[in-house]
Design an enzyme around this catalytic site. Sequence first.
Site, short mmCIF file in Angstrom:
data_model
loop_
_atom_site.label_atom_id
_atom_site.label_comp_id
_atom_site.label_asym_id
_atom_site.label_seq_id
_atom_site.Cartn_x
_atom_site.Cartn_y
_atom_site.Cartn_z
N CYS A 109 32.20 1.22 22.78
CA CYS A 109 32.42 1.84 24.09
C CYS A 109 31.64 3.16 24.15
O CYS A 109 31.67 3.94 23.20
CB CYS A 109 33.91 2.09 24.27
SG CYS A 109 34.34 2.84 25.84
N HIS A 151 36.98 -5.55 29.24
CA HIS A 151 36.82 -4.19 28.71
C HIS A 151 36.66 -3.19 29.85
O HIS A 151 37.30 -2.13 29.86
CB HIS A 151 35.59 -4.17 27.77
CG HIS A 151 35.27 -2.82 27.20
ND1 HIS A 151 35.38 -2.53 25.85
CD2 HIS A 151 34.84 -1.67 27.79
CE1 HIS A 151 35.03 -1.27 25.64
NE2 HIS A 151 34.70 -0.72 26.80
N GLU A 152 35.82 -3.53 30.82
CA GLU A 152 35.58 -2.60 31.94
C GLU A 152 36.82 -2.42 32.80
O GLU A 152 37.14 -1.30 33.22
CB GLU A 152 34.41 -3.10 32.80
CG GLU A 152 33.06 -3.08 32.13
CD GLU A 152 32.76 -1.77 31.43
OE1 GLU A 152 33.21 -0.71 31.90
OE2 GLU A 152 32.08 -1.81 30.40
N HIS A 155 39.27 0.00 31.55
CA HIS A 155 38.97 1.41 31.86
C HIS A 155 39.65 1.82 33.17
O HIS A 155 40.08 2.97 33.32
CB HIS A 155 37.46 1.63 31.99
CG HIS A 155 36.76 1.82 30.68
ND1 HIS A 155 37.02 2.87 29.84
CD2 HIS A 155 35.79 1.10 30.07
CE1 HIS A 155 36.25 2.78 28.76
NE2 HIS A 155 35.49 1.71 28.87
NI NI Z 1 34.11 1.23 27.41
#
Ligand code: NI
Length: 189
Positions: A109, A151-152, A155
């Site tokens: 990341c 993953h995004e 966030h």
């Molecule tokens: Ni990330």
Amino acid sequence: MAILKIARMGHPVLARAAQPVPDPTAPEVRRLVADMVETMEDASGTGLAAPQVHVPLRVVVFFVDGERRRREDADAQGSEAAAGVPLTVMINPAIEPLGPEKDLGWEACLSVPDLMGQVPRWRRIRYRFQDLEGRQHERLAEGFHARVVQHECDHLAGVLYPQRLADPKTLIFASEAHHLASAQEAPVA
Ligand code: NI
């Protein structure tokens, strides 16, 4: 366009839930997306979420390199699974898992520099988002593509991948990954 400063783990903006974008067609959203794409490319990332550039909105940019996806998804069948994903702008995305299967894979990341770790993710997902014209899109994804999207979207919920490690022992410096047979190149997102 401008290269934006990337927030690192510990900054509160990465731990908060991002807000929906009321008007995806607004000029300031287009400007933000242009800067995010430039920042992602400058940092050699695969994806970037707005909170990573200190903007608490539900905006993500990402792409999947076809060659890389073929390597990561060595077991995947069919041409669809081997194709890349062109640069995609997601406004107000939402994910729905398809089936109970999860895969363990390496992630890195831009907000957690130099490290990587093994994270379980849904193998197959459906995801929806708006584009900069406000049009609604729906896609199916699996494997590496599904991992990047999860993953995004994490966030946007204030979650970083170290909070999802299957085993905390797998959090390692990327420069030491060659010691592990299982460590593959990780998407930096
Ligand atoms: Ni990330």
